[in-house]
Scaffold this motif. Structure first.
Motif, PDB file in Angstrom:
ATOM      1  N   ASP A   3       0.828  -1.203   0.000  1.00 38.02           N
ATOM      2  CA  ASP A   3       0.000   0.000   0.000  1.00 38.02           C
ATOM      3  C   ASP A   3       0.861   1.251   0.000  1.00 38.02           C
ATOM      4  O   ASP A   3       0.557   2.234   0.662  1.00 38.02           O
ATOM      5  N   ASP A   4       1.958   1.211  -0.720  1.00 35.77           N
ATOM      6  CA  ASP A   4       2.845   2.365  -0.775  1.00 35.77           C
ATOM      7  C   ASP A   4       2.398   3.248  -1.936  1.00 35.77           C
ATOM      8  O   ASP A   4       2.903   3.143  -3.047  1.00 35.77           O
ATOM      9  N   HIS A   5       1.405   4.107  -1.645  1.00 34.92           N
ATOM     10  CA  HIS A   5       0.795   4.867  -2.742  1.00 34.92           C
ATOM     11  C   HIS A   5       1.735   5.899  -3.325  1.00 34.92           C
ATOM     12  O   HIS A   5       1.705   6.171  -4.509  1.00 34.92           O
ATOM     13  N   GLN A   6       2.570   6.472  -2.468  1.00 35.66           N
ATOM     14  CA  GLN A   6       3.526   7.458  -2.956  1.00 35.66           C
ATOM     15  C   GLN A   6       4.417   6.831  -4.035  1.00 35.66           C
ATOM     16  O   GLN A   6       4.551   7.354  -5.137  1.00 35.66           O
ATOM     17  N   GLU A   7       4.982   5.669  -3.712  1.00 41.16           N
ATOM     18  CA  GLU A   7       5.869   5.003  -4.670  1.00 41.16           C
ATOM     19  C   GLU A   7       5.098   4.576  -5.914  1.00 41.16           C
ATOM     20  O   GLU A   7       5.619   4.616  -7.020  1.00 41.16           O
ATOM     21  N   LEU A   8       3.863   4.149  -5.712  1.00 44.88           N
ATOM     22  CA  LEU A   8       3.050   3.753  -6.863  1.00 44.88           C
ATOM     23  C   LEU A   8       2.852   4.940  -7.794  1.00 44.88           C
ATOM     24  O   LEU A   8       2.944   4.811  -9.012  1.00 44.88           O
ATOM     25  N   GLY A   9       2.562   6.091  -7.182  1.00 45.89           N
ATOM     26  CA  GLY A   9       2.404   7.305  -7.978  1.00 45.89           C
ATOM     27  C   GLY A   9       3.658   7.571  -8.784  1.00 45.89           C
ATOM     28  O   GLY A   9       3.608   7.781 -10.001  1.00 45.89           O
ATOM     29  N   ASN A  10       4.804   7.505  -8.100  1.00 46.31           N
ATOM     30  CA  ASN A  10       6.077   7.717  -8.790  1.00 46.31           C
ATOM     31  C   ASN A  10       6.257   6.714  -9.917  1.00 46.31           C
ATOM     32  O   ASN A  10       6.763   7.035 -10.982  1.00 46.31           O
ATOM     33  N   PHE A  11       5.818   5.491  -9.626  1.00 40.80           N
ATOM     34  CA  PHE A  11       5.961   4.446 -10.638  1.00 40.80           C
ATOM     35  C   PHE A  11       5.179   4.801 -11.904  1.00 40.80           C
ATOM     36  O   PHE A  11       5.687   4.673 -13.011  1.00 40.80           O
ATOM     37  N   TYR A  12       3.936   5.283 -11.701  1.00 43.11           N
ATOM     38  CA  TYR A  12       3.127   5.634 -12.875  1.00 43.11           C
ATOM     39  C   TYR A  12       3.732   6.816 -13.615  1.00 43.11           C
ATOM     40  O   TYR A  12       3.722   6.852 -14.840  1.00 43.11           O
ATOM     41  N   VAL A  13       4.242   7.771 -12.865  1.00 43.15           N
ATOM     42  CA  VAL A  13       4.862   8.921 -13.530  1.00 43.15           C
ATOM     43  C   VAL A  13       6.029   8.431 -14.381  1.00 43.15           C
ATOM     44  O   VAL A  13       6.177   8.802 -15.550  1.00 43.15           O
ATOM     45  N   THR A  14       6.855   7.568 -13.792  1.00 42.64           N
ATOM     46  CA  THR A  14       8.000   7.038 -14.535  1.00 42.64           C
ATOM     47  C   THR A  14       7.546   6.355 -15.809  1.00 42.64           C
ATOM     48  O   THR A  14       8.078   6.600 -16.888  1.00 42.64           O
ATOM     49  N   SER A  15       6.512   5.497 -15.672  1.00 40.67           N
ATOM     50  CA  SER A  15       6.133   4.753 -16.867  1.00 40.67           C
ATOM     51  C   SER A  15       5.421   5.647 -17.869  1.00 40.67           C
ATOM     52  O   SER A  15       5.400   5.327 -19.055  1.00 40.67           O
TER      53      SER A  15
ATOM     54  N   LEU B  97      -0.719   9.046 -16.095  1.00 36.95           N
ATOM     55  CA  LEU B  97      -0.661  10.169 -15.163  1.00 36.95           C
ATOM     56  C   LEU B  97      -1.918  10.208 -14.296  1.00 36.95           C
ATOM     57  O   LEU B  97      -1.856  10.535 -13.109  1.00 36.95           O
ATOM     58  N   GLN B  98      -3.076   9.854 -14.915  1.00 41.41           N
ATOM     59  CA  GLN B  98      -4.311   9.827 -14.134  1.00 41.41           C
ATOM     60  C   GLN B  98      -4.187   8.804 -13.000  1.00 41.41           C
ATOM     61  O   GLN B  98      -4.562   9.083 -11.855  1.00 41.41           O
ATOM     62  N   SER B  99      -3.614   7.640 -13.311  1.00 41.59           N
ATOM     63  CA  SER B  99      -3.406   6.632 -12.259  1.00 41.59           C
ATOM     64  C   SER B  99      -2.497   7.196 -11.188  1.00 41.59           C
ATOM     65  O   SER B  99      -2.706   6.972 -10.000  1.00 41.59           O
ATOM     66  N   ALA B 100      -1.482   7.944 -11.630  1.00 42.74           N
ATOM     67  CA  ALA B 100      -0.565   8.544 -10.665  1.00 42.74           C
ATOM     68  C   ALA B 100      -1.326   9.488  -9.748  1.00 42.74           C
ATOM     69  O   ALA B 100      -1.145   9.470  -8.523  1.00 42.74           O
ATOM     70  N   VAL B 101      -2.220  10.288 -10.348  1.00 39.86           N
ATOM     71  CA  VAL B 101      -2.999  11.231  -9.545  1.00 39.86           C
ATOM     72  C   VAL B 101      -3.806  10.468  -8.497  1.00 39.86           C
ATOM     73  O   VAL B 101      -3.835  10.837  -7.316  1.00 39.86           O
ATOM     74  N   ASP B 102      -4.445   9.368  -8.926  1.00 45.63           N
ATOM     75  CA  ASP B 102      -5.236   8.582  -7.978  1.00 45.63           C
ATOM     76  C   ASP B 102      -4.385   8.113  -6.815  1.00 45.63           C
ATOM     77  O   ASP B 102      -4.785   8.182  -5.655  1.00 45.63           O
ATOM     78  N   GLU B 103      -3.185   7.624  -7.156  1.00 43.85           N
ATOM     79  CA  GLU B 103      -2.316   7.096  -6.095  1.00 43.85           C
ATOM     80  C   GLU B 103      -1.847   8.203  -5.168  1.00 43.85           C
ATOM     81  O   GLU B 103      -1.843   8.037  -3.950  1.00 43.85           O
ATOM     82  N   TYR B 104      -1.468   9.327  -5.761  1.00 43.28           N
ATOM     83  CA  TYR B 104      -1.007  10.439  -4.930  1.00 43.28           C
ATOM     84  C   TYR B 104      -2.143  10.892  -4.008  1.00 43.28           C
ATOM     85  O   TYR B 104      -1.916  11.278  -2.863  1.00 43.28           O
TER      86      TYR B 104
END
Lengths: 613, 425
Positions: B282-294, B308-315
């Motif tokens: 449940d590391d949403h911050q890292e998940l967000g970063n992951f989506y931004v990277t991809s 990026l939308q997925s990243a927004v959700d995670e952030y």
């Protein structure tokens, strides 16, 4: 240096031994693959390799052609291929592609991969996964240490910093331990080991383990004491602009593996010239540790001396002239050439660094270090970002602000970051995430801080009283760690005294008298106290796993006891080396610096960028 | 008569206190063969079985030696030692009737091995100590065999055996507890094996056996303890293939060192696994970063926006408002750039906000630039710097004047004397 060194400073051990050892080992490894072969080298191993064995040595041992390892089909026609690489999974994967491509084309070759300084299981796992494990032979070249100068040794592992401190990947710790073990077996036994930092502690343990497993040989020690220090103990120092000559040259031209490439703007021709920068270069050796403001004076003095030496020719008879030409002229010519290079390099630095902007930049840095006029500093940084002066420089100032102030106020934190993203793209969101993880750029925890106090007070009264008031408040307010450390260790000398940079009185001269590098100050204090007693407050603030261990009995007050090996895990700057040289001269020590790589603010921050995926 | 025999005879007479001893001795000495005589006696003693005869011969040799100067005692001393060992193994309780020649032929190492195989451990150790064999080849080797044998004793409890082994072996160099433990495991005593492994000082040595015993959790923690990341990695790869995903991740979760190592691996080799890993935690911050990277890997704009939308959700889940806002703005900017690229072919996609405005201004699209300035709440100072610079670069001095009068400048102006007309700017 304007002041003379103490006469009794001990002699440094001969580090070139390290070079000879690895050279012999490389030759042995090459001969393990008899016959002509092509050698593929990792691009960042090129320069280090060049310091160990030049092309003609390689040719002597039947290396036919040299290539860079890249991710593309190879053009070599040789039926024997040797790869010389760092143990990185990515590179191994490229090699697997090469082998598999050959297989598909029905081409048969012999492959050998030499990992340096050691091989990792992970790399072999990649070979296995890609199904080429049986097709290649692997070996290790124990090239741990590259002596860059008579007192600098580098592991040439810039990735150590990011891997260890950011990713928490400790694969290189053992490498550092082995490097220390190598030095111990050649120049030890060490009688005292001090250290601070988690990684230092682990390196120490890894080294101890290796010592216990190997056999002990009683020998005469050449290096008595060792100090291990983690880069994350002191981030402030590498974030400051360097103003000592060697550091400046590194900041501007980038010294690579002890060698700098001066571009056309310096050489005043259309060619670039590569120059080795070390103590062999007599001109450089005299100015490398000098504050830049003194360099010109030294150079012009040098030029006059040189002229006098040339002038000696006049009035010589034939015989004297003959000896002059055969003995002195070559040396003079050489010195002349170097002198003119350093003069034009300095001019080029002057052009860049004496501009108004640079002076203001330095002023801002000094304010940050002293903790005065923080609001002005923040506006300066803001303008710096808005005008897009430099991506890395802005980031550096942001980090320096955060580290010295123990974080930014939430409002500043958001607005500065937002502006930075507008300037340089949203992908720096990832960079910020990295910086936060390392504690380089963070948001201040709630609670009154010195800055808040200061800005409130500053509005009410004029500056001078504000300074006094903040001093009074400082004991009440929650202060940043750096401020507390700075106070405890006296890192920032009183600003009202005049600081004569020509006659440095302490290590602060390397930052124009504004700041004594924390890392070096800690080393000084520990050596003085022979341990950490009395520094409890400091270690608590650094949160640092400190240790001091007595090893082989230091019974004799021999010269070796005054030779101190300082190992920086995660890199050190030339300024720090200059500071240690100064300290050594003052106290009659000699320091040998071992570092995972030479770093500076740009390299440090570039390692943390994540925008170029 | 051989000189040796004569020497033996001389010694016998000497024991009887007869002057004949002197006579015989003289005879040998006259022929200058006293050295040979001594050697012959020693050699003969070596080949004898009966201890009494051995003694007589050795005494004779010792007697003869007295009349020699500069005669090396080595042969004499070694033979004495060897005879003692040989006599010991010839005892009926041991029953190895070795001749001296056989002994020499098969070497001492083999003799010790034979003793070990017959389980005469105390004797073997005595022999090693008596002959002063270095620990590595001698005592330790015997102890190792002894320990391996000890663990097979079925009648003793695990506890008792472990204690006995530890007491005897202590920390002798060259005896590896992990080897002994491996033996115990082979004999079907895993509990004992684990107890023995605890004595192993080098945690790295414990790992392979623990893996074999399927004690993977323990193996992992031992590997981490050893500080050898290579070993940790070995265990991690092993676990990865051995366990199901959920368990594997759970195991890693308790070992931060192993976890970060595995993350590094995934970053390079298996990005998708990395995502699963963050999901599990449940590391949403890292998940967000992951989506931004991809998102940067995605070449198509739609894909990029989706990431990026997925990243927004995670952030959002990570309560990182700043990142949410920044990412949303980036999405808006991307759409804006796309629109202009389609309309005017401006080639803006992927530029930063600043670069976009700069590009727009240099294309003369000032209205659009101003729109960005307002939409994205660009600080006035930035906009002014940019605008002035851009106008000056294009030498649109009239525009510049107009702009300067439109609003009060937040950055002020510097009044300077105009340079002479013919000088370059």
């Amino acid at each position: 240096m304007a002041h003379s060194a103490r006469r009794d400073s001990p002699e440094l051990p001969d580090l070139s031994l390290l070079k000879r050892l690895v050279r012999d080992q490389l030759i042995y490894l090459l001969e393990q693959l008899p016959g002509k072969k092509d050698l593929f080298i990792d691009s960042d191993l090129m320069s280090p390799l060049d310091r160990i064995a030049n092309v003609s040595t390689l040719k002597q041992h039947e290396v036919d052609k040299l290539y860079k390892v890249e991710h593309k089909p190879i053009v070599s026609i040789s039926d024997q291929i040797c790869f010389l690489i760092r143990p990185r999974m990515q590179t191994v994967k490229w090699i697997c592609d090469v082998v598999n491509a050959d297989k598909a084309a029905g081409k048969f070759r012999r492959y050998k991969i030499i990992f340096t300084p050691q091989k990792f299981y992970a790399c072999e796992a990649v070979l296995e996964e890609q199904g080429v494990f049986g097709d290649v032979t692997t070996d290790e070249w124990a090239f741990y240490l590259l002596p860059l100068d008579e007192d600098i040794i580098s592991l040439e592992l810039p990735e150590f910093f990011r891997d260890n401190f950011l990713a928490g990947d400790q694969r290189w710790v053992r490498t550092a331990g082995s490097a220390l073990h190598l030095l111990h077996s050649l120049f030890g036994p060490f009688s005292k080991v001090y250290g601070i930092g988690r990684c230092s502690k682990m390196t120490y343990e890894s080294w101890r383990e290796q010592v216990e497993q190997g056999e002990q040989k009683a020998r005469h020690a050449e290096i008595g004491n060792v100090f291990l220090i983690d880069r994350d103990v002191d981030f402030v120092t590498p974030l400051c602009s360097q103003v000592v000559y060697e550091g400046l040259v590194d900041d501007i031209f980038r010294i690579k593996c002890g060698c700098v490439e001066f571009g056309p703007e310096v050489t005043s021709s259309d060619k670039s010239i590569k120059v080795m920068l070390n103590s062999q270069d007599k001109v450089f050796n005299e100015i490398r540790n000098e504050h830049f403001s003194n360099v010109f004076g030294f150079l012009s003095q040098k030029a006059r001396n040189l002229q006098t030496a040339y002038d000696k020719r006049r009035g010589m008879d034939i015989q004297q002239m003959k000896t002059f030409v055969s003995e002195e002229l070559k040396g003079l010519k050489q010195e002349h050439r170097l002198l003119s290079l350093h003069i034009s390099a300095s001019e080029s630095i002057m052009k860049k660094k004496t501009k108004q902007d640079f002076q203001e930049l330095l002023k801002t840095e000094h304010c940050l270090l002293e903790g005065f006029e923080i609001r002005e500093c923040i506006s300066f940084i803001e303008e710096h970002i808005n005008r897009q002066v430099s991506m890395i420089e802005s980031l550096r100032l942001l980090c320096l602000l955060s580290v010295t102030e123990n974080g930014l106020l939430p409002k500043d934190f958001k607005s500065l970051k937002a502006q930075y993203l507008q300037s340089y793209g949203a992908d720096h969101l990832l960079t910020f995430s990295n910086l936060r993880q390392l504690g380089l750029l963070v948001e201040q925890q709630p609670g009154e801080t010195l800055t808040v106090m200061e800005s409130k007070v500053g509005k009410l009264v004029n500056d001078r009283t504000a300074v006094k008031l903040t001093d009074a408040f400082s004991s009440l307010a929650k202060k940043s760690h750096f401020r507390a450390l700075s106070k405890k260790l006296n890192l920032v000398p009183k600003s009202d005294e005049e600081y004569d940079l020509r006659v440095p009185r302490d290590m602060a001269y390397i930052f124009s008298g504004a700041y004594i590098p924390l890392s070096c100050k800690i080393i000084e204090q520990v050596l003085e106290r022979d341990g950490w007693t009395g520094l409890e407050e400091v270690t608590r603030l650094i949160n640092g796993h400190e240790f001091a261990v007595t090893g082989a009995d230091p019974k004799s007050k021999s010269d070796a006891q005054r030779i101190i090996l300082v190992m920086f895990l995660g890199g050190c700057t030339f300024s720090e080396i200059s500071a240690l040289r100064f300290l050594g001269k003052e106290r009659g020590y000699k320091f040998i610096v071992v570092t995972t790589a030479i770093t500076n603010s740009s390299r440090l921050l570039e390692a943390l960028l994540d925008n170029n995926v | 008569m051989a000189p040796g025999a004569l020497l033996l005879e001389a010694h016998r007479e000497y024991e009887k206190s007869s002057q004949k001893a002197d006579e015989y001795l003289r005879e040998i000495k006259e022929q200058n063969v006293l050295g040979d005589a001594v050697r012959q006696c020693v050699e003969a003693a070596a080949h004898e079985y009966d201890p009494d005869t051995q003694k007589a011969l050795m005494r004779a040799a010792s007697f003869g030696k007295c009349f020699l100067t500069e005669f090396s005692p080595d042969q004499f001393v070694t033979t004495c030692r060897e005879l003692r060992v040989l006599n010991a193994v010839r005892e009926s309780s041991v029953g190895m009737p070795l001749t001296h020649t056989q002994f020499k032929q098969m070497t001492l190492q083999v003799l010790i091995d034979r003793l070990v195989y017959r389980q005469f451990y105390p004797l073997a150790i005595e022999v090693c100590r008596y002959l002063k064999i270095p620990d590595y080849q001698g005592v330790s080797r015997v102890l190792k065999h002894w320990a391996s044998c000890k663990v097979q004793q079925k009648d003793l409890t695990d506890e008792a055996i472990a204690r006995a082994v530890c007491a005897k072996v202590g920390d002798s160099p060259g005896v590896s507890y992990s080897d002994v433990a491996a033996k115990a495991y082979e004999c079907g005593r895993p509990e004992l094996a684990i107890k023995l492994l605890d004595f192993e000082a080098r945690s790295g040595e414990q790992v392979p056996l623990l893996l074999k015993m399927k004690r993977s959790q323990l193996a992992l923690s031992k590997a981490v303890e050893s500080g050898d990341t290579d070993l940790v990695y070995t265990v991690v790869t092993y676990l990865k293939n051995e366990m199901n995903r959920g368990d594997f991740f759970m195991t890693l979760r308790n070992q931060p060192v192993a976890l970060s190592l595995y993350r590094q691996f995934c970053k390079l080799q298996e990005p998708q696994t990395l995502k699963d890993l963050f999901n599990q935690d449940d590391d949403h911050q890292e998940l967000g970063n992951f989506y931004v990277t991809s998102s940067y890997r995605d070449k198509r704009l739609e894909g990029r926006l989706a990431q990026l939308q997925s990243a927004v959700d995670e952030y959002n889940k990570a309560k990182n408002d700043f990142a949410v806002k920044a990412t949303e703005e980036e999405m808006r900017l991307l759409r804006f750039q796309r629109k202009l690229d389609d309309e005017k072919g401006a080639g803006l996609l992927g530029l930063s906000l600043q670069a976009t405005m700069e590009a727009l201004m240099s294309l003369g699209l000032h209205k659009q630039a101003e729109q960005l300035y307002r939409d994205f709440r660009v600080p006035d100072k930035r906009y002014w710097w940019l605008k002035l610079k851009s106008l000056a670069e294009k030498e649109q001095w009239e525009e510049l004047e107009k702009f300067s009068k439109s609003k009060k400048s937040p950055i002020g102006y510097l009044v300077r004397e105009a340079p002479p007309l013919n000088s370059p700017l």
